[in-house]
Scaffold this motif. Sequence first.
Motif, short mmCIF file in Angstrom:
data_model
loop_
_atom_site.label_atom_id
_atom_site.label_comp_id
_atom_site.label_asym_id
_atom_site.label_seq_id
_atom_site.Cartn_x
_atom_site.Cartn_y
_atom_site.Cartn_z
N TYR A 1 40.68 41.39 20.37
CA TYR A 1 40.92 41.65 21.78
C TYR A 1 40.76 43.13 22.13
N HIS A 2 40.56 43.97 21.10
CA HIS A 2 40.22 45.37 21.38
C HIS A 2 39.30 45.86 20.26
N ILE B 1 43.99 39.48 17.21
CA ILE B 1 45.14 38.68 17.60
C ILE B 1 45.14 37.37 16.81
N ALA C 1 50.66 46.45 17.66
CA ALA C 1 51.54 45.95 18.73
C ALA C 1 50.71 45.25 19.79
N LEU C 2 51.20 44.09 20.25
CA LEU C 2 50.57 43.39 21.36
C LEU C 2 51.00 44.04 22.68
N PRO C 3 50.24 43.83 23.75
CA PRO C 3 50.61 44.43 25.04
C PRO C 3 52.02 44.05 25.50
N ASN C 4 52.44 42.82 25.19
CA ASN C 4 53.79 42.37 25.58
C ASN C 4 54.74 42.39 24.39
N GLU C 5 54.54 43.33 23.50
CA GLU C 5 55.31 43.37 22.26
C GLU C 5 56.81 43.48 22.52
N SER C 6 57.21 44.27 23.52
CA SER C 6 58.65 44.44 23.78
C SER C 6 59.28 43.13 24.22
N GLU C 7 58.56 42.34 25.01
CA GLU C 7 59.09 41.04 25.44
C GLU C 7 59.21 40.09 24.25
N ASP D 1 45.86 45.55 12.85
CA ASP D 1 45.03 46.73 13.05
C ASP D 1 44.01 46.77 11.91
N SER E 1 33.21 45.08 25.61
CA SER E 1 34.58 45.07 26.11
C SER E 1 35.11 43.66 26.28
#
Length: 695
Positions: A32-33, A42, A90-96, A133, A162
């Motif tokens: 995804y990146h 992912i 870390a995923l973009p919503n890792e904190s959630e 990573d 992209s």
Amino acid sequence: MNGLSGIAGAATAGANPLTPLLTGAKRLGGIYHLDYDKAVVITDDLLKREAGGVPRNGFLLAAATVPTKETNAPLDEDEIILLRVRGTAALPNESELIATRLAAMRTADVREQRPATVIDNLTNGQIEMSAFDCEVLGTFYADTVARQPYVQWGADIDNVYSGARYFVYVPSAEVLSFIASYPEKTTDEIESWEEPDLIEIGVVRFASTRRRAVEAKMDNVPVKVRVTDFISRKTAVLGMTRVGKSNTNKTLCTAIFEHAARTKTNIGQLIFDPQGEYANINKQDKTGLRLLGTGSDRVKIYKMKPNPNDKQEFPLAVNFYDIDEFSMVWEMLGDALADMSTSYANAFKTARLIEPERSEYPTGPEGEKAFWDVMSDVQRGRLAFYALLAKAGYTGSSRRFTLRFKMAKKTRETFEQAYPNVIELVNQQQGLCAVRTPQAARMVVNWLSQRIADAVAGNQSVDTSTWQNCDPFMAVLTVFDATVGDAVLNRIRTLVDFHDPLSQGDLADKVWVDLVDGKLVIIDLSIGSDNVTKLLSERLVFRLIDRANQRFRANEPNVPIQIIVEEAHNLFDRSKSGKSTVKDDPWVRLAKEAAKYGMGLVYATQEVTSIDKRILSNTSNWIVAHLNSDNETRELSHYYDFAVFAEGLRKVEDRGYARIKTFSGKYIVPVQIAKFDHTMINRAREAAGLPAINP
């Protein structure tokens, strides 16, 4: 030796050579990146479990495919990106996700149930999402070589998309072997119809913990390397004691021995063996390199006190009393005294003890007289020199030991009154005398020393002026008497281990002949001081390079020679590291110059920092096992991308677990090195036309 794997074979058979790389692969997720250096993949726990686990530094494949149709649908991009797992991301919503996992664990703990039973399926699926990573190692892409499809390699990627295009796969065992062994066949080999000589150096091993690799049947994936990568090139075998350096060296030496036999090529191998483990049979598994030549003359072992009944063993020491080898002995002593700078030490080192050439002097009576005057001084100097050796504890003599020197009639007669039958009169008119043993030389010099001392004290009984005016004699006599110090005498005594009155000839000349004949030569250095073994090794390497240089300048074909140095930090002069000139340091000279002579160097050590940077910079092959110091891994990190493996190299101590980068290899591969055994030995013996041996 093994042929090409199924993947490499399929690549030359037709169709898209990339398609087989995805056969049997297990889909892990998607990218995804992506940028030029790294990719974030992912995935989720279920996919990781089905893939057999994802170890750090494991290889992954990224391709623009159609899921479930990887091998029968065309690739959107005709390429497959090779990734190496470096850690988690870390995923973009890792904190959630962390908050949800925390709540699930608290609830499960209170209810004393598994977390999966206290949350709904949708939430469970979300918290099992994770990312890796990964480092972008390069690209496999389709190419054509000699009109055949070929899996080509590029050490980067030439575009970045992209959009979400690439699915990521864990390769099958067969494909992983292809990746770890790439290239099993180079473009040059294909174009020249040449079959590479490959050996299985071990199996792929990404982690110390192998439970999941065993369950997934990924614990026995062979890694093949080219034998020719290690011939006439520099190879570093690095690691702490007892992590398998010697095992690796024995495997490589045996593979080169077999390769030479199969190709009917003379490839000499010279092993400096500080512990005697190469020269002798291993008591545990009964293996040993000497078994390669049992029943033949293909293996020669030079050692102290060789067994006269063993046809493979020969004396390592030199007879210091062999008159024909005086130049070599004088050179060894000069090297041993190189760091001593006192006036009497310098006088000794510069004393003229080498016989002059008549051509150095003019023709005619005056030139003749000058020549014989110098020759007389040299003869007297040598008389003192061999007396000095006798005093220093060098025993025995040699069959042709004879020292001639001039002595006045009255002086000789006075000596003979005290010591009859010691001096032999050769020519009465010229006053030419001779002694036949070093002990006799010592008696003469000791007597002359006393008479000179008497003369200096004003109690002259015989005329010793011609002896006192002989510079070579007096320079050596000062050391013999030890009146101004015994440091030089004591240093000369350190070489006594390498004196053998039964030895004949120069070791360097004998070893050179052996290597030209393609023999495996082992120098057993397990007996003797460190200074002496270092001196002998450096001198031998210098002489071999000089002999190879002579062939090169004479336009004679190079003789491939491998020099293997075990425990290299004991031989490489750490104090000279980075300071010595190429001319002064044999190991640096070997690294810088010897490639054009067909000479290679394999050095094994636990101290990367002890190796001159000029040697490291010219090293083509790297086999690196456990190192316990960040100083060593920091130095190693300057080369290729070993910095990625630094932490694991310090942490994991498993024997035989190494990270390998070969001359032909495109990237570092973690490998469990194969154990040296009788199968390897007998396969090499068979290639050499020798019968198998039993353990």
